[in-house]
Enzyme design. Structure first.
Site, PDB file in Angstrom:
ATOM      1  N   HIS A 130      16.361  28.155   9.046  1.00  0.00           N
ATOM      2  CA  HIS A 130      15.906  29.396   8.417  1.00  0.00           C
ATOM      3  C   HIS A 130      15.923  30.519   9.451  1.00  0.00           C
ATOM      4  CE1 HIS A 130      13.785  32.014   5.770  1.00  0.00           C
ATOM      5  NE2 HIS A 130      12.840  32.195   6.667  1.00  0.00           N
ATOM      6  N   ASP A 163       0.817  -1.227   0.000  1.00  0.00           N
ATOM      7  CA  ASP A 163       0.000   0.000   0.000  1.00  0.00           C
ATOM      8  C   ASP A 163       0.846   1.270   0.000  1.00  0.00           C
ATOM      9  OD1 ASP A 163       1.063  -0.046   2.512  1.00  0.00           O
ATOM     10  OD2 ASP A 163      -0.840  -0.065   3.591  1.00  0.00           O
ATOM     11  N   GLU A 175       3.165   2.113   2.281  1.00  0.00           N
ATOM     12  CA  GLU A 175       3.721   2.487   3.585  1.00  0.00           C
ATOM     13  C   GLU A 175       5.164   1.991   3.713  1.00  0.00           C
ATOM     14  OE1 GLU A 175       1.145   1.165   6.728  1.00  0.00           O
ATOM     15  OE2 GLU A 175      -0.363   2.685   6.267  1.00  0.00           O
ATOM     16  N   LYS A 197      17.585  43.009  -1.515  1.00  0.00           N
ATOM     17  CA  LYS A 197      16.742  42.036  -2.230  1.00  0.00           C
ATOM     18  C   LYS A 197      15.265  42.281  -1.951  1.00  0.00           C
ATOM     19  CE  LYS A 197      16.166  37.204  -1.448  1.00  0.00           C
ATOM     20  NZ  LYS A 197      16.804  35.882  -1.417  1.00  0.00           N
TER      21      LYS A 197
HETATM   22  C1  R5P Z   1      16.158  33.794   1.554  1.00  0.00           C
HETATM   23  O1  R5P Z   1      15.789  34.292   2.587  1.00  0.00           O
HETATM   24  C2  R5P Z   1      17.262  32.805   1.521  1.00  0.00           C
HETATM   25  O2  R5P Z   1      18.367  33.285   2.236  1.00  0.00           O
HETATM   26  C3  R5P Z   1      17.689  32.455   0.095  1.00  0.00           C
HETATM   27  O3  R5P Z   1      18.248  33.615  -0.496  1.00  0.00           O
HETATM   28  C4  R5P Z   1      16.555  31.972  -0.713  1.00  0.00           C
HETATM   29  O4  R5P Z   1      15.889  30.923  -0.062  1.00  0.00           O
HETATM   30  C5  R5P Z   1      17.050  31.506  -2.072  1.00  0.00           C
HETATM   31  O5  R5P Z   1      15.962  31.096  -2.818  1.00  0.00           O
HETATM   32  P1  R5P Z   1      16.026  31.016  -4.389  1.00  0.00           P
HETATM   33  O6  R5P Z   1      17.184  30.130  -4.774  1.00  0.00           O
HETATM   34  O7  R5P Z   1      14.696  30.409  -4.769  1.00  0.00           O
HETATM   35  O8  R5P Z   1      16.158  32.400  -4.927  1.00  0.00           O
END
Ligand code: R5P
Length: 291
Positions: A125, A35, A37, A185
Site C-alpha cells: 500500500h 480446538d 489450532e 477521487k
Molecule cells: C486506494 O487507495 C486504492 O488504490 C484502491 O483504489 C482501493 O483500495 C480500491 O478499493 P475499492 O475496490 O473498495 O474501491
C-alpha cells in the site's frame, strides 16, 4: 532453492519454483487440532538449503500459517529463509490515524521477519512500510506482469482512478508507450467513492479502449464508479486491472457488469487472475541468493 507454498499462495509458489529452473516445490501437510489450532509439517530435506516460503496474508489464519511455516523451515535446518508475502495484509494501516490505534503494518513486519533472512512482497500500500523491516526487504511490482498481459490486449489509454496511483499508471504507460491520466477521487467511506474527470480531459477517450489501472480492487466501488464516468464520455471499451484482486462480496460481478474485461495478478487467487508476478519475484530471489 526449495519452494514451499502456503495455502493462500500454492499456485503462485509453484510458478515461482518453475521460474527458479524447476526448484523443488512442496506443499506442507496441514490439519486442524480439535480446538481449531493449525498443525503444519514441511517435508523434504531442507537442512543447509535455501528455502522460500510463499504465503499471502489476506486473513488472520493466513498469518498464523505463515509464522508456523517460517518456524518449521528454520527448525528443519534451512540455511537461509526467504519469506515471500505476495499480498501483505494489514499494510493499509501504515500509520496511527487516531490515538490508541496500532501501526498494524509495522506490527506485522516485526513478526514476519522473525524467522526470515529476506522478505519479499509485491506492491505494498505504501513502500515506506519496507522501512519497518530490520532485515533485507524488497517490493516487487505487479506492473510488469500486467504490462506483459496488456501487450496482447486492446489498450489505447491508461487511467489511474486516483492521484495516489499516478506513479503506477505512469510506469505502465512508459512500458506500453500509451497516453495516461488520473481521475480525481474522494473516498466517502470504505464502500463509497466519488470520482471526477480532470477538466479539460488531457487525453480524448471517445471510442478508445481505456484501461483503469489500480493497485487493489477491494469492494469494487472505485472501478464501478470509474467505468460509469468513462461511459459518460463515450469510451469505446473499458477494462480494469489491479495487482491485488480481493474482490470482496459481489465486487467481481459488479465490475464485470460495467467493463469488458478484468485482469489481476496472481498475488491472490481470484477469477480475474490472468497475469503472474512469478518472474518478477524469482528475479529478486535469484539476485539475493547466496548460492
Ligand atoms: C486506494 O487507495 C486504492 O488504490 C484502491 O483504489 C482501493 O483500495 C480500491 O478499493 P475499492 O475496490 O473498495 O474501491
Amino acid at each position: 532453492m526449495h519452494v514451499i507454498g502456503g495455502t493462500a499462495s500454492t499456485a503462485l509458489a509453484e510458478r515461482i519454483s518453475r521460474e527458479l529452473s524447476n526448484a523443488p516445490f512442496a506443499i506442507p501437510f496441514m490439519k486442524r487440532f480439535p480446538d481449531g489450532e493449525l498443525y503444519v509439517r514441511v517435508g523434504g530435506r531442507l537442512e543447509g538449503e535455501e528455502v522460500v516460503v510463499v504465503q499471502s496474508t489476506r486473513t488472520d489464519e493466513d498469518i498464523v500459517e505463515l509464522l508456523l511455516l517460517e518456524d518449521a523451515v528454520r527448525e528443519a535446518g534451512a540455511s537461509r529463509v526467504y519469506v515471500v508475502v505476495p499480498y501483505f495484509g494489514y499494510a493499509r494501516q501504515d500509520r496511527r490515524f487516531f490515538p490508541g490505534e496500532p501501526v498494524s503494518a509495522r506490527a506485522f513486519c516485526r513478526h514476519v521477519e522473525l524467522d526470515a533472512d529476506v522478505v519479499i512482497t509485491v506492491d505494498l500500500h505504501s513502500s515506506q512500510t519496507l522501512a519497518h523491516f530490520s532485515k533485507p526487504a524488497f517490493e516487487a511490482s505487479g506492473i510488469p506482469a500486467i504490462a506483459r498481459l496488456l501487450r496482447e490486449r486492446p489498450a489505447d489509454v491508461l487511467i489511474s482512478p486516483d492521484r495516489g496511483g499516478i506513479e503506477r499508471v505512469r510506469r505502465m504507460a512508459q512500458l506500453l508507450d500509451k497516453p495516461w491520466f488520473a481521475l480525481e477521487k474522494k473516498r466517502i467511506d470504505s464502500d463509497r467513492v466519488e470520482l471526477a474527470l480532470p477538466q479539460p480531459l488531457p487525453v480524448a477517450v471517445e471510442g478508445k479502449q481505456v484501461v483503469v489501472v489500480d493497485d487493489v480492487i477491494s469492494t469494487g466501488g472505485t472501478i464501478v464508479e470509474a467505468a460509469k464516468l468513462l461511459k459518460k464520455v463515450r469510451a469505446g471499451g473499458i477494462s480494469a486491472t489491479c495487482t491485488h484482486g480481493l474482490f470482496l462480496r459481489d465486487a467481481f460481478e459488479r465490475i464485470k457488469a460495467v467493463t469488458d474485461e478484468v485482469y489481476s495478478t496472481d498475488t491472490l487467487g481470484n477469477p480475474a487472475e490472468k497475469a503472474s508476478v512469478a518472474p518478477d519475484i524469482a528475479q529478486i530471489l535469484l539476485r539475493e541468493s547466496t548460492h
